[in-house]
Write an enzyme that holds these catalytic residues in place. Structure first.
Site, PDB file in Angstrom:
ATOM      1  N   TYR A  96       0.820  -1.232  -0.122  1.00  0.00           N
ATOM      2  CA  TYR A  96      -0.143   0.085  -0.003  1.00  0.00           C
ATOM      3  C   TYR A  96       0.937   1.121  -0.094  1.00  0.00           C
ATOM      4  O   TYR A  96       1.960   1.494   0.703  1.00  0.00           O
ATOM      5  CB  TYR A  96      -0.830   0.001   1.201  1.00  0.00           C
ATOM      6  N   GLU A 126      -8.797  12.231 -12.336  1.00  0.00           N
ATOM      7  CA  GLU A 126      -8.891  13.058 -11.511  1.00  0.00           C
ATOM      8  C   GLU A 126      -7.479  13.784 -11.198  1.00  0.00           C
ATOM      9  O   GLU A 126      -6.469  12.965 -11.136  1.00  0.00           O
ATOM     10  CB  GLU A 126      -9.259  12.483 -10.225  1.00  0.00           C
ATOM     11  N   GLU A 175      -1.281   7.976  -7.187  1.00  0.00           N
ATOM     12  CA  GLU A 175      -2.272   9.085  -7.002  1.00  0.00           C
ATOM     13  C   GLU A 175      -1.562  10.368  -7.708  1.00  0.00           C
ATOM     14  O   GLU A 175      -1.972  11.339  -7.475  1.00  0.00           O
ATOM     15  CB  GLU A 175      -2.784   9.046  -5.505  1.00  0.00           C
ATOM     16  N   ARG A 182     -10.030   3.195   6.393  1.00  0.00           N
ATOM     17  CA  ARG A 182      -9.099   4.271   5.902  1.00  0.00           C
ATOM     18  C   ARG A 182      -9.860   5.406   5.245  1.00  0.00           C
ATOM     19  O   ARG A 182      -9.584   6.140   4.249  1.00  0.00           O
ATOM     20  CB  ARG A 182      -8.172   3.792   4.864  1.00  0.00           C
TER      21      ARG A 182
END
Length: 461
Positions: free
Chosen positions: A210, A267, A345, A397
């Site tokens: 992660y 995004e 991201e 989360r």
């Protein structure tokens, strides 16, 4: 055929006229109705046979198994029998309370990885029992195939539920399995892919951690495989985690993406509060398997790029994927993100936010930033302070794991997918979504898609 029917009706009227009795008027009307209904049924059957013939012929050319098409276009099926999913999705509080009570007091058994593997040992029964061939497919969909990149790390049941909802034999699907996951997961997914010729496991698997680079690399691996997949000339790639679930049918997604016409749904914002992710370098702690800061200053990104922040998921056009995989500047950026925090991201968002790169398929607003209105891939409910209930499930989360009370809102969302569901948490929530999307997929050719929202987003100046 029309002339023959008229002659039959005229002959019938003559015969009934000879009887002359007024009591025969009702009989005459019934006979006429029967003949008219029979005539209409002949037309319907002829049309269905023609469409099925076309679809079978098309699939035959692509070497897919024969597709079963639902003939009844108006009858919805009930897949969940203990509760009324229609009432739950309509927001009926009594039915939602009843469903929660059933879950709390009942004996609900969730499936396992081994169950998925065992079910897929007999492909014919697997495809039949899990409804992989129960939907209508239009020529519009066949002419606009979509590729999917699916990431899974622990639960074959969850990924199979997602795959079942989005599967079409003319699309293509790459599944990346976390390399360090247990063998039962690998065995289950392998068994499923053997039953579906256009579903495959990524050629290179990563140990996904992660917020580390491995998460982005997993998607890159699948995109390489999909781009080199020659059997399907897909138009877009949509990448998904196993916990997402569709809010649109395949046909609805096709209509919307055709309207986008190569424009991406990514995004991308400029957010100074997330600069800590890229101002210092990060590495994975081998003991804790967590990403930790080294406290060392990170050099600026290459090619005078501004770092963007966005979602790891999106709908990427074929030209954008080719650019991301092959453009030298894009590859320099990819290399630069390796020691940053959560590069999944950052990478897509940074390619989008830098107008000087000429990244294909990006629509900018008047301020020169990627247009936020085109972010229609994933609906996520984030935990936020203040009054009102945003999540009827629970937060993990800071993201809502949806419950039964969230379904009424979700089915009216404009996004393609909802993130996230757990199949073993308030399981009727996901099962009712299955029933809803299954019936919409079975009758989607008769449903109009409201494109006004998407047209307005694309044309906004």
């Amino acid at each position: 055929m029309a002339n023959s029917t008229k002659m039959v009706l005229l002959s019938l009227r003559r015969v009934l006229f000879l009887f002359g009795a007024s009591g025969f008027k009702m009989i005459r009307r019934k006979f006429e109705r029967v003949l008219i209904i029979s005539f209409l049924l002949i037309i319907v059957i002829f049309t269905i046979k023609t469409n099925i013939g076309y679809i079978h012929k098309t699939y035959g050319k692509q070497h897919f198994y024969t597709q079963t098409v639902l003939i009844s276009q108006s009858v919805t099926e009930i897949l969940v029998h203990k509760v009324d999913c229609r009432r739950i999705i309509e927001g009926d509080e009594l039915e939602i309370a009843y469903a929660l009570d059933v879950l709390q007091n009942g004996d609900y058994n969730c499936s396992s990885n081994d169950d998925v593997r065992n079910n897929a040992q007999n492909c014919e029964l697997f495809l039949k029992n899990f409804n992989y061939n129960r939907f209508t497919i239009s020529k519009e969909e066949i002419d606009f195939p979509i590729a999917f990149s699916l990431l899974v790390h622990k639960d074959a049941v969850q990924i199979e539920i997602l795959l079942r909802a989005i599967y079409r034999p003319h699309n293509v699907y790459c599944i990346h399995i976390d390399r360090k996951s247990n063998s039962s997961l690998h065995d289950a997914i392998t068994a499923v892919t053997k039953c579906l010729p256009n579903v495959f496991i990524a050629s290179k698997l990563e140990d996904v951690i992660y917020a580390s680079y491995s998460r982005l690399q997993a998607d890159i691996n699948c995109m390489h495989d999909l781009f080199n997949y020659t059997d399907v000339k897909w138009k877009y790639v949509i990448n998904l985690p196993a916990q997402e679930y569709p809010l649109k049918t395949n046909l609805e997604m096709v209509k919307i993406l055709k309207l986008f016409n190569g424009t991406n749904s990514i995004e991308s914002v400029y957010d100074t509060t997330t600069h800590y992710r890229v101002n210092k370098t990060y590495k994975v702690n081998p003991k804790s398997l967590k990403v930790e800061s080294t406290k060392q200053r990170k050099p600026p990104p290459p090619h005078n790029m501004t770092v963007g922040k966005g979602s790891a998921y999106g709908a990427f056009s074929r030209r954008f994927v080719e650019f991301s995989l092959n453009d030298e500047r894009a590859q320099d950026l990819l290399k630069w993100t390796e020691d940053t925090y959560s590069p999944d991201e950052t990478f897509w968002a940074t390619l989008a936010i830098n107008k000087h790169l000429g990244t294909p398929g990006i629509q900018y607003n008047a301020l020169g930033f990627p247009d936020r209105r085109l972010w229609i891939t994933t609906s996520t409910t984030w935990q936020s302070p203040g009054p009102g209930v945003n999540c009827h499930g629970r937060y993990v989360r800071d993201i809502c794991v949806f419950g039964l009370g969230d379904l009424q809102k979700l089915v009216s969302e404009k996004e393609f997918f909802a993130n996230k569901f757990y199949h073993d948490y308030q399981p009727y929530a996901l099962k009712c979504m299955e029933e809803w999307i299954f019936n919409r997929s079975a009758t989607s050719n008769n449903l109009s898609t409201d494109l006004f929202y998407y047209r307005r987003a694309l044309n906004f100046t």
